[in-house]
Design a protein around this motif. Structure first.
Motif, PDB file in Angstrom:
ATOM      1  N   ILE A 199      84.603  67.179  32.480  1.00  0.00           N
ATOM      2  CA  ILE A 199      83.304  66.663  32.270  1.00  0.00           C
ATOM      3  C   ILE A 199      82.767  67.168  30.927  1.00  0.00           C
ATOM      4  O   ILE A 199      82.001  66.259  30.148  1.00  0.00           O
ATOM      5  CB  ILE A 199      82.512  66.975  33.231  1.00  0.00           C
ATOM      6  CG1 ILE A 199      82.898  66.112  34.549  1.00  0.00           C
ATOM      7  CG2 ILE A 199      81.067  66.483  33.071  1.00  0.00           C
ATOM      8  CD1 ILE A 199      82.212  66.782  35.746  1.00  0.00           C
ATOM      9  N   ASN A 200      82.960  68.570  30.506  1.00  0.00           N
ATOM     10  CA  ASN A 200      82.647  68.916  29.247  1.00  0.00           C
ATOM     11  C   ASN A 200      83.315  68.536  28.232  1.00  0.00           C
ATOM     12  O   ASN A 200      82.783  68.711  26.937  1.00  0.00           O
ATOM     13  CB  ASN A 200      82.443  70.489  29.319  1.00  0.00           C
ATOM     14  CG  ASN A 200      81.101  70.894  30.181  1.00  0.00           C
ATOM     15  OD1 ASN A 200      80.006  70.285  30.086  1.00  0.00           O
ATOM     16  ND2 ASN A 200      81.244  72.241  31.072  1.00  0.00           N
ATOM     17  N   GLY A 201      84.450  67.911  28.280  1.00  0.00           N
ATOM     18  CA  GLY A 201      85.315  67.689  27.284  1.00  0.00           C
ATOM     19  C   GLY A 201      86.247  68.866  26.746  1.00  0.00           C
ATOM     20  O   GLY A 201      86.729  68.903  25.804  1.00  0.00           O
ATOM     21  N   VAL A 202      86.134  69.778  27.375  1.00  0.00           N
ATOM     22  CA  VAL A 202      86.813  71.095  26.942  1.00  0.00           C
ATOM     23  C   VAL A 202      88.167  70.885  27.206  1.00  0.00           C
ATOM     24  O   VAL A 202      89.026  71.288  26.093  1.00  0.00           O
ATOM     25  CB  VAL A 202      86.369  72.283  27.862  1.00  0.00           C
ATOM     26  CG1 VAL A 202      87.170  73.754  27.500  1.00  0.00           C
ATOM     27  CG2 VAL A 202      84.792  72.783  27.531  1.00  0.00           C
ATOM     28  N   LEU A 203      88.760  70.280  28.399  1.00  0.00           N
ATOM     29  CA  LEU A 203      90.096  69.896  28.290  1.00  0.00           C
ATOM     30  C   LEU A 203      90.422  68.288  27.706  1.00  0.00           C
ATOM     31  O   LEU A 203      89.547  67.401  28.079  1.00  0.00           O
ATOM     32  CB  LEU A 203      90.430  69.850  29.760  1.00  0.00           C
ATOM     33  CG  LEU A 203      90.865  71.127  30.611  1.00  0.00           C
ATOM     34  CD1 LEU A 203      90.774  71.081  31.982  1.00  0.00           C
ATOM     35  CD2 LEU A 203      91.739  71.880  29.917  1.00  0.00           C
ATOM     36  N   LYS A 204      91.478  68.323  27.168  1.00  0.00           N
ATOM     37  CA  LYS A 204      91.596  66.983  26.558  1.00  0.00           C
ATOM     38  C   LYS A 204      92.845  66.277  27.259  1.00  0.00           C
ATOM     39  O   LYS A 204      93.810  66.879  27.858  1.00  0.00           O
ATOM     40  CB  LYS A 204      91.999  67.184  24.880  1.00  0.00           C
ATOM     41  CG  LYS A 204      91.135  67.945  24.190  1.00  0.00           C
ATOM     42  CD  LYS A 204      89.811  67.416  23.971  1.00  0.00           C
ATOM     43  CE  LYS A 204      88.897  67.964  23.101  1.00  0.00           C
ATOM     44  NZ  LYS A 204      87.395  67.333  23.145  1.00  0.00           N
ATOM     45  N   PRO A 205      92.620  65.019  27.383  1.00  0.00           N
ATOM     46  CA  PRO A 205      93.733  64.091  28.293  1.00  0.00           C
ATOM     47  C   PRO A 205      95.070  64.179  27.358  1.00  0.00           C
ATOM     48  O   PRO A 205      95.025  64.158  26.407  1.00  0.00           O
ATOM     49  CB  PRO A 205      93.185  62.865  28.244  1.00  0.00           C
ATOM     50  CG  PRO A 205      92.111  62.792  27.053  1.00  0.00           C
ATOM     51  CD  PRO A 205      91.676  64.229  26.700  1.00  0.00           C
ATOM     52  N   THR A 206      96.106  64.092  28.231  1.00  0.00           N
ATOM     53  CA  THR A 206      97.438  63.936  27.753  1.00  0.00           C
ATOM     54  C   THR A 206      97.921  62.404  27.746  1.00  0.00           C
ATOM     55  O   THR A 206      98.850  62.320  26.930  1.00  0.00           O
ATOM     56  CB  THR A 206      98.433  64.777  28.466  1.00  0.00           C
ATOM     57  OG1 THR A 206      98.283  64.287  29.925  1.00  0.00           O
ATOM     58  CG2 THR A 206      97.955  66.370  28.296  1.00  0.00           C
ATOM     59  N   ALA A 207      97.183  61.769  28.328  1.00  0.00           N
ATOM     60  CA  ALA A 207      97.429  60.197  28.539  1.00  0.00           C
ATOM     61  C   ALA A 207      96.105  59.358  28.721  1.00  0.00           C
ATOM     62  O   ALA A 207      95.497  60.050  29.739  1.00  0.00           O
ATOM     63  CB  ALA A 207      98.522  59.993  29.496  1.00  0.00           C
ATOM     64  N   VAL A 208      96.151  58.035  28.471  1.00  0.00           N
ATOM     65  CA  VAL A 208      95.193  57.200  28.687  1.00  0.00           C
ATOM     66  C   VAL A 208      95.726  56.021  29.313  1.00  0.00           C
ATOM     67  O   VAL A 208      96.323  55.592  28.192  1.00  0.00           O
ATOM     68  CB  VAL A 208      94.221  57.166  27.527  1.00  0.00           C
ATOM     69  CG1 VAL A 208      92.824  56.083  27.853  1.00  0.00           C
ATOM     70  CG2 VAL A 208      93.515  58.467  27.150  1.00  0.00           C
ATOM     71  N   THR A 209      95.301  55.326  30.211  1.00  0.00           N
ATOM     72  CA  THR A 209      96.074  54.208  30.801  1.00  0.00           C
ATOM     73  C   THR A 209      94.852  53.150  31.079  1.00  0.00           C
ATOM     74  O   THR A 209      93.755  53.708  31.534  1.00  0.00           O
ATOM     75  CB  THR A 209      96.824  54.180  31.838  1.00  0.00           C
ATOM     76  OG1 THR A 209      96.290  54.932  32.832  1.00  0.00           O
ATOM     77  CG2 THR A 209      98.286  55.007  31.237  1.00  0.00           C
ATOM     78  N   LEU A 210      95.019  51.962  31.169  1.00  0.00           N
ATOM     79  CA  LEU A 210      93.888  51.058  31.748  1.00  0.00           C
ATOM     80  C   LEU A 210      93.951  50.935  33.225  1.00  0.00           C
ATOM     81  O   LEU A 210      94.900  51.029  33.754  1.00  0.00           O
ATOM     82  CB  LEU A 210      94.078  49.560  31.119  1.00  0.00           C
ATOM     83  CG  LEU A 210      93.965  49.635  29.659  1.00  0.00           C
ATOM     84  CD1 LEU A 210      94.207  48.051  29.340  1.00  0.00           C
ATOM     85  CD2 LEU A 210      92.455  49.837  29.177  1.00  0.00           C
ATOM     86  N   LYS A 211      92.738  51.266  33.849  1.00  0.00           N
ATOM     87  CA  LYS A 211      92.713  50.883  35.390  1.00  0.00           C
ATOM     88  C   LYS A 211      92.865  49.382  35.772  1.00  0.00           C
ATOM     89  O   LYS A 211      92.498  48.594  35.271  1.00  0.00           O
ATOM     90  CB  LYS A 211      91.158  51.325  35.602  1.00  0.00           C
ATOM     91  CG  LYS A 211      91.076  51.513  37.120  1.00  0.00           C
ATOM     92  CD  LYS A 211      89.631  51.969  37.539  1.00  0.00           C
ATOM     93  CE  LYS A 211      89.489  52.059  39.030  1.00  0.00           C
ATOM     94  NZ  LYS A 211      88.098  52.228  39.512  1.00  0.00           N
ATOM     95  N   GLU A 212      93.689  49.410  36.719  1.00  0.00           N
ATOM     96  CA  GLU A 212      94.233  48.142  37.283  1.00  0.00           C
ATOM     97  C   GLU A 212      93.130  47.495  38.060  1.00  0.00           C
ATOM     98  O   GLU A 212      92.407  48.252  38.951  1.00  0.00           O
ATOM     99  CB  GLU A 212      95.443  48.170  38.111  1.00  0.00           C
ATOM    100  CG  GLU A 212      96.713  48.766  37.511  1.00  0.00           C
ATOM    101  CD  GLU A 212      97.911  49.087  38.512  1.00  0.00           C
ATOM    102  OE1 GLU A 212      97.538  48.703  39.703  1.00  0.00           O
ATOM    103  OE2 GLU A 212      98.975  49.404  37.998  1.00  0.00           O
TER     104      GLU A 212
END
Length: 375
Positions: free
Chosen positions: A362-375
């Motif tokens: 939530i704080n943005g400390v962890l960065k995502p490894t992948a981003v996909t569109l929600k079906e």
């Protein structure tokens, strides 16, 4: 005024209280009313209004009110006034009908007439206070509720409604004082007692006074072992204090109740709210679902809903079980997209660990490894 509506869900039932008068009607009609045989009462007496006294007509009107037949309640209250223009019960009943249908100003006028005729009848003051509350005239309601508590036979509900009125002003200190007084005045086997104690616990919890909220919810459980909402609040209190062991002891009781079908058709039939906390001005509500273990289908186990100050959900952090990998993975849902972080657990993870990861996401400390569109 949403807080009033939320916290006063009890009023719609509790205004249907006693309708006593100094002059006693014939014994049979009073016995029927006291035994709560309202339909039998109207069946026997409503068809012969000309033979009934003003007091007896008042009991017929009261029975109709109990049956939620407001038109007939108003009619027979009017007949009672035709026979006795000083019948305070009839004015009170007319006020209750106006109040029940949202005509609070007319209700105020009727209750004032009832009080003028019977100035020691505490319930009339309480009903008047309710109408002022409906008009959002909080100061007037507070003064009237105080008068209701000062009568020879004070109204139990007036003590509670004082707390409600103060709460609507966000005056939590005064509300707590009022609710604590109400606790000592209300008979413990009544639903009103539950409402009073719950509000004490809820306000203390809202203030962050978790140690003070815990005794209130424990008190409720002691008197009402099936008050499962109080189990949920105790979990939240203990989790807020970081005492997860104590919180889990109450959580296990909810799991058992769920397994036994005791939570069906309730707000707790699928998941529990186990924690609430703040991050950067946003409130986070943490939920846990009962489903656990292997499954042929994916399912959510934990959810962290992030709400902005306006109460709108802006994102959600999820712990989801995947049957393909037979483990649990963390993801964030925001703006129609799914953010994954490559964080997986082979089994149910402790809440303290899960909360730490969720806060970092939530704080943005962890960065995502992948981003996909929600079906």
């Amino acid at each position: 005024m949403r807080r009033i509506i939320a916290i006063v869900l009890f009023i719609s039932v509790s205004i249907l209280m006693s309708f006593s008068q100094a002059v006693q009607p014939i014994k049979d009609i009073k016995v029927l009313f006291d035994d709560e045989q309202y339909q039998e009462l109207v069946d026997q007496y409503a068809g012969k209004p000309r033979t009934l006294s003003a007091q007896e007509l008042g009991y017929v009107a009261s029975a109709y009110f109990k049956l939620s037949d407001f038109d007939n309640c108003n009619r027979y209250a009017g007949l009672a006034l035709q026979k006795d223009a000083n019948n305070s019960l009839a004015y009170n009943l007319k006020g209750l009908v106006y109040s029940a249908t949202g005509n609070f100003q007319d209700a105020v006028n009727m209750f004032k007439k009832a009080i003028a005729l019977s100035p020691r009848e505490a319930e009339y003051y309480t009903n008047l206070g309710d109408s002022y509350l409906g008009l959002e005239q909080i100061s007037e309601a507070i003064e009237i509720y105080k008068k209701a508590t000062q009568q020879i036979k004070p109204s139990e509900r007036a003590y509670y409604m004082l707390g409600v009125a103060y709460t609507s002003l966000d005056d939590y200190e005064s509300a707590l004082k009022a609710f604590n007084v109400a606790k000592s005045k209300v008979v413990k086997d009544k639903e009103l007692y539950v409402t009073v104690i719950y509000n004490i616990g809820f306000i203390e919890y809202t203030k962050g006074e978790y140690q003070k909220a815990i005794p209130a919810f424990k008190d409720l459980i002691e008197h009402f072992p099936d008050d499962y909402r109080s189990f949920e609040k105790l979990i939240q209190c203990y989790y807020a204090l970081g005492d997860y062991k104590a919180g889990d002891s109450y959580k296990s009781k909810l799991y058992k109740a769920h397994e036994g079908g005791l939570l069906n058709d309730t707000e707790l039939d699928d998941k529990i709210c186990i924690d609430n906390f703040m991050i950067a001005g946003n409130s986070i509500h943490a939920y846990e679902r009962y489903q656990t273990g292997d499954s042929p289908y994916p399912y959510l186990k934990n959810m962290f809903y992030v709400l902005n100050p306006d109460g709108k959900v802006i994102c959600e952090v999820q712990l989801q079980y995947s049957p393909e990998t037979n483990n649990y993975g963390l993801a964030k849902i925001e703006g129609g997209k799914i953010y994954t972080y490559g964080i997986f657990f082979d089994s149910i993870v402790s809440y303290s660990t899960l909360k730490s990861f969720a806060k970092d996401i939530i704080n943005g400390v962890l960065k995502p490894t992948a981003v996909t569109l929600k079906e």
